[in-house]
Design an enzyme around this catalytic site. Structure first.
Site, PDB file in Angstrom:
ATOM      1  N   ARG A  44      -0.888  -2.426  24.079  1.00 30.63           N
ATOM      2  CA  ARG A  44      -0.266  -1.641  22.994  1.00 30.63           C
ATOM      3  C   ARG A  44      -1.259  -1.183  21.935  1.00 30.63           C
ATOM      4  NH1 ARG A  44       5.725  -2.371  22.355  1.00 30.63           N
ATOM      5  NH2 ARG A  44       6.319  -3.385  24.282  1.00 30.63           N
ATOM      6  N   ARG A  88      -4.924 -13.509   7.523  1.00 32.93           N
ATOM      7  CA  ARG A  88      -4.534 -12.103   7.449  1.00 32.93           C
ATOM      8  C   ARG A  88      -5.295 -11.431   6.319  1.00 32.93           C
ATOM      9  NH1 ARG A  88      -1.462  -7.711   6.448  1.00 32.93           N
ATOM     10  NH2 ARG A  88      -0.440  -7.584   4.438  1.00 32.93           N
ATOM     11  N   GLY A  90      -4.994  -7.783   4.346  1.00 33.82           N
ATOM     12  CA  GLY A  90      -4.189  -6.566   4.314  1.00 33.82           C
ATOM     13  C   GLY A  90      -4.036  -6.012   2.921  1.00 33.82           C
ATOM     14  N   GLU A 181       3.957  -9.026   5.707  1.00 34.76           N
ATOM     15  CA  GLU A 181       3.659  -9.851   6.899  1.00 34.76           C
ATOM     16  C   GLU A 181       3.504 -11.342   6.630  1.00 34.76           C
ATOM     17  OE1 GLU A 181       1.793  -7.064   6.152  1.00 34.76           O
ATOM     18  OE2 GLU A 181       2.736  -5.727   7.610  1.00 34.76           O
ATOM     19  N   SER A 203      -3.533  -2.019  -3.058  1.00 33.77           N
ATOM     20  CA  SER A 203      -3.830  -0.633  -2.652  1.00 33.77           C
ATOM     21  C   SER A 203      -2.976   0.367  -3.408  1.00 33.77           C
ATOM     22  CB  SER A 203      -3.577  -0.465  -1.160  1.00 33.77           C
ATOM     23  OG  SER A 203      -2.213  -0.729  -0.877  1.00 33.77           O
ATOM     24  N   ASP A 204      -1.891  -0.127  -4.009  1.00 30.45           N
ATOM     25  CA  ASP A 204      -1.032   0.784  -4.760  1.00 30.45           C
ATOM     26  C   ASP A 204      -0.210   0.013  -5.786  1.00 30.45           C
ATOM     27  OD1 ASP A 204       1.987   0.732  -3.123  1.00 30.45           O
ATOM     28  OD2 ASP A 204       0.223  -0.080  -2.163  1.00 30.45           O
TER      29      ASP A 204
END
Ligand code: HPA
Length: 233
Positions: A44, A88, A90, A181, A203-204
């Site tokens: 995938r 993780r 992210g 997540e 990031s925002d």
């Protein structure tokens, strides 16, 4: 033996695995930070690699976005490939007013609106929590690199686009940031007796509408990679 979603053989993954959401980020880490990286998964397009960093074995593989995807990959890695620790890395949206774009958050614990934990049929509400050793090491490594990291709770949401609630409500409980997540990762780690940590870059800012440029994302992404790789034992 391959699982339904991972084509690697048992033994193809290291004990510690760094997990960005995006497969191209996994490729970027493998190509720029890991020595002798060998691709071990492409099912995938969820690219996975194993190699060494500072002489220590490490893997990197993407999780995809959201708890269902993170839930599948982290479960299979913990349960069928003997991975011991997943870190993780992210992005997250700022909830706390003290956070600015590019700040780093180490998610000590997470609140969530997901029903992921209902599968455990618990007589209460579980507290998805990071591994203390990984958290402590990540904080120390961030300091060593001169990177200021905030430690606290995040809100792990099932939706990116939400019709009703305001993320500002989570400020009441001191929640720092929103991402999608960490809760599945922490609950899978708890259920399998393994270790997990989620490192996020802001990031925002959903409440002000500000967001990072692609270039800024890359710079902070490199900071997170350094912290995560320096947690590899
Ligand atoms: N919401 C959820 N997840 C996110 C966000 C957000 O605003 N930003 C980065 N990941």
């Amino acid at each position: 033996m391959p699982t339904p979603h991972i084509g690697a053989e048992k033994g193809d993954f290291a004990k510690t695995l760094i997990m960005p959401g995006d497969p191209l980020r996994a490729k970027y880490i493998a190509e720029n930070f890991i020595s002798n990286a060998k691709q071990v998964n492409e099912v995938r397009g969820m690219l996975g690699y194993t190699g060494t960093y500072n002489g220590k074995q490490v893997s990197v593989m993407a999780s995809g976005m959201g708890m269902p995807s993170m839930g599948i990959y982290s479960y299979e890695l913990f349960k069928f490939y003997d991975v011991e620790s997943i870190i993780r890395i992210g992005t997250a949206g700022a909830i706390s007013e003290k956070l600015k774009l590019r700040d780093i958050v180490l998610a000590m614990s997470c609140a969530t609106n997901s029903n992921f934990a209902s599968q455990y049929r618990l007589p209460g509400v579980p507290a998805p929590t990071s591994d203390y050793g990984l958290l402590k090491t990540a904080e120390e490594q961030a300091k060593k690199h001169g990177i200021n990291a905030y430690v606290g709770s995040v809100f792990c949401s099932d939706t990116f686009y939400n019709d009703s609630y305001s993320v500002a409500d989570w400020r009441k409980l001191g929640v720092l940031a929103i991402e999608m997540e960490s809760a599945a990762l922490y609950l899978n780690a708890a259920r399998t007796g393994k270790k997990a940590l989620c490192i996020c870059t802001i990031s925002d800012c959903p409440l002000t509408g500000e967001s990072c440029s692609a270039e800024e994302r890359q710079l902070t992404f490199d900071d997170m990679i350094k912290i995560a790789l320096d947690c590899v034992q």
